[in-house]
Design an enzyme around this catalytic site. Structure first.
Site, PDB file in Angstrom:
ATOM      1  N   HIS A  31      -2.790  -5.193   4.203  1.00 43.37           N
ATOM      2  CA  HIS A  31      -1.493  -4.801   3.733  1.00 43.37           C
ATOM      3  C   HIS A  31      -1.745  -5.057   2.172  1.00 43.37           C
ATOM      4  O   HIS A  31      -2.653  -5.755   1.839  1.00 43.37           O
ATOM      5  CB  HIS A  31      -0.589  -6.118   4.308  1.00 43.37           C
ATOM      6  CG  HIS A  31       0.763  -6.005   3.811  1.00 43.37           C
ATOM      7  ND1 HIS A  31       1.252  -6.363   2.703  1.00 43.37           N
ATOM      8  CD2 HIS A  31       1.793  -5.470   4.536  1.00 43.37           C
ATOM      9  CE1 HIS A  31       2.562  -6.127   2.476  1.00 43.37           C
ATOM     10  NE2 HIS A  31       3.012  -5.501   3.691  1.00 43.37           N
TER      11      HIS A  31
ATOM     12  N   GLU B  28       3.082  -4.188  11.589  1.00 47.06           N
ATOM     13  CA  GLU B  28       3.244  -2.841  12.403  1.00 47.06           C
ATOM     14  C   GLU B  28       2.543  -3.141  13.705  1.00 47.06           C
ATOM     15  O   GLU B  28       2.993  -2.663  14.608  1.00 47.06           O
ATOM     16  CB  GLU B  28       2.620  -1.672  11.509  1.00 47.06           C
ATOM     17  CG  GLU B  28       3.302  -1.500  10.232  1.00 47.06           C
ATOM     18  CD  GLU B  28       3.308  -0.108   9.603  1.00 47.06           C
ATOM     19  OE1 GLU B  28       1.982   0.550  10.009  1.00 47.06           O
ATOM     20  OE2 GLU B  28       3.917   0.441   8.918  1.00 47.06           O
TER      21      GLU B  28
END
Lengths: 380, 380
Positions: B257, B311
């Site tokens: 990320h 996710e």
């Protein structure tokens, strides 16, 4: 979690990327498309050739660009699904908002990443067709099919009115479309590049651009210039009217620009075009209001370097072309689909997610949720 | 017109504004809404109460927030014009693209500037209603009307399926919605704030956000996690499968990320939720793939500080809730309408046009248009 003091609010002067599409010379009053001064190509160069220049980097081998003419002709038939979306929109929806929904509807899965030249031609070709369909439907009139024998500018007017426009009107609109086809960085193009930076597609990115263009601080103000001219009414009232607006600190529409600290070259060229196509009364009114406004604004803000911007003379030219005010910003968008495509292709060619930071200045971590509030989420 | 060298491509670490909505602690693994650690409110706090917190800055007086429950109930009936847009979209349009067109259609002139709390409630309430209508229509099924007696999370599932979901599924979805309700700055929220910065409206701005969210680098990837788990097939194949992906330099979805250089707190909470709602086989597969992927990625990129992102466990939880993969990112958007509203209100409260620069590196001004190309524009 505390303020450090370095906040680039508005991102003024933050350079977000390099680009070879357009140079905006704010101090010198220049707008250059891939090395070509817009004053050297307007009037005279077809919109299709400006599209060619923006998308390919060089002028076409003949004018209008055979490649772009062919591509736009091929792509000028929107999918039936988008026509159906147009046909269910309320006639009362402002055309610029309808256009956002219409362009979004083009993105039905056929636009992908990376964006392609063909995606761009489809966007440029179909936007005016669907916009005109919406406008006519809102007027209770049947659509006018695109005519493959007309230029992009002439066909746009034809699809809106169903009539053949006067040659000087088509020429004026064509000049407008070329002048507004790109302007380097601005808020809508930035939103488009942000969308492409996540590997979204051109239809999505153009939709984002239209959502941003709606704001009056960006693209939503040219119709207000026409409203202002109406409010003044006649040249002899201009000086007093303008003085009152300035005294009451109200906005005079069509003056000042974040980039240009001198004449906006587009305003200069559009003024020359207005001299050829505008009704003499309207031209005199506009020129008088412009002179009074510049004098009053410069007296009130002597250090601000205020000049007429593109919106002022855009309004006068688009009026003379026969467009209603609600179509001024949508017509800006029709022109800008070319630049948006160029920026989408450029962004994708060397892509990186655009994701700035926010500095958190809220309550520090550690607040306790009231104990008297048992959550419902745990039990469904 | 020449390169100066200072280009903030991607705008990494450029602070574009101050915000008191959410703090993302990338180094410490924190996500804080207005001072509340999300791990302290999930599971347990209703989505309506998280909306209250994000929009008002403080928790409601009781849970779920009576004010937000009432407002969402009031606004849960979309305009007929938007329902008609839903009903003409092709069933083959990906739901995330349909949602962009649907939200754009809400902007029919009723949303203005500055954005209001009521605009936000309308957006939050109507987005799931119209999305569910589209999904069912694409399946050839009639719409399910909103049920005012159900929570936002329960009603979303009910409108999608027409059935009553199991309480643990509703609870899991509610937790997901709260965890995804905001995340400070990110590409879609940035596009939304850019739209508001031009004084555009909330429906336009949310449309821009959806256009940006579509990109797989931002919101478009969770369904790829499910595809990846399917491709692995069973826990015993995970190590070899992952090793081959890494060896061939293919992406492993759900890891890494831009902000978090440690555990993403949302991934941690969603993993705990997955332990309660996911099928045991699927949970074991996901945990095995996660462990193998982290080991392989860290061995291949020892300095990259790679962790599981939101996710990965979002996919496992949303599968267990019963949502098809094409609805993963649209459901993310349903959650994020709360944060988008908060950011729109905050941006408008101290607004300034967001307009960075591009550095022009194209051909210098002074190129000459070929003389052999007389313009068509001058003659119409």
């Amino acid at each position: 979690m505390s303020a450090s003091g370095v906040v680039a609010k508005g991102l003024d002067h933050v350079v977000v990327d390099r680009s070879s599409i357009a140079w905006v010379g704010g101090e010198t009053g220049d707008l250059v498309y891939r090395g070509f001064d817009v004053r050297d190509i307007v009037p005279g160069v077809a919109y299709e050739s400006a599209v060619h220049l923006l998308l390919h980097g060089d002028p076409p081998t003949s004018d209008p660009s055979p490649e772009v003419v062919g591509a736009l002709r091929r792509e000028r038939h929107p999918p039936a699904s988008s026509e159906r979306v147009v046909d269910v929109l309320e006639p009362t929806v402002p055309p610029l908002e309808a256009l956002r929904t219409i362009v979004s509807s083009l993105g039905d899965g056929r636009f992908g990443y990376p964006p392609t030249l063909e995606d761009g031609y489809r966007l440029i070709a179909q936007t005016p067709v669907l916009l005109a369909r919406f406008v006519r439907r809102a007027q209770g009139r049947p659509p006018v099919a695109p005519d493959p024998n007309l230029s992009h500018a002439a066909d746009y007017l034809h699809m809106l009115t169903g009539a053949t426009a006067r040659p000087e009107q088509v020429a004026a609109l064509e000049s407008y479309l070329v002048l507004l086809a790109d302007h380097g960085m601005n808020a809508s193009t930035f939103a488009l590049r942000t969308a492409i930076s996540t590997q979204s597609d051109l239809a999505s990115a153009a939709t984002a651009a239209l959502a941003v263009l709606k704001g009056p601080v960006h693209g939503g103000a040219p119709s207000l210039v026409s409203d202002m001219l109406d409010a003044v009414g006649s040249p002899d009232r201009a000086e007093a009217w303008v003085a009152r607006q300035v005294a009451e600190d109200r906005v005079l529409f069509g003056f000042g620009h974040r980039a240009y600290k001198t004449d906006d070259p587009r305003a200069v060229v559009l003024h020359a075009i207005a001299r050829r196509v505008a009704a003499p009364d309207r031209l005199l009114l506009a020129e008088t209001v412009e002179a009074c406004a510049l004098a009053a604004l410069r007296a009130a803000h002597p250090r601000a370097r205020l000049y007429t911007n593109v919106e002022f003379w855009s309004a006068v030219v688009l009026e003379a072309v026969g467009l209603p005010r609600t179509l001024f910003t949508p017509t800006f968008a029709v022109a800008r689909t070319a630049g948006w495509t160029a920026h989408a292709l450029e962004q994708a060619s060397d892509n990186r997610l655009i994701r700035p930071d926010l500095e958190y200045v809220g309550p520090p971590k550690g607040r306790s949720w009231p104990r008297a509030l048992p959550g419902r989420g745990t039990t469904g």
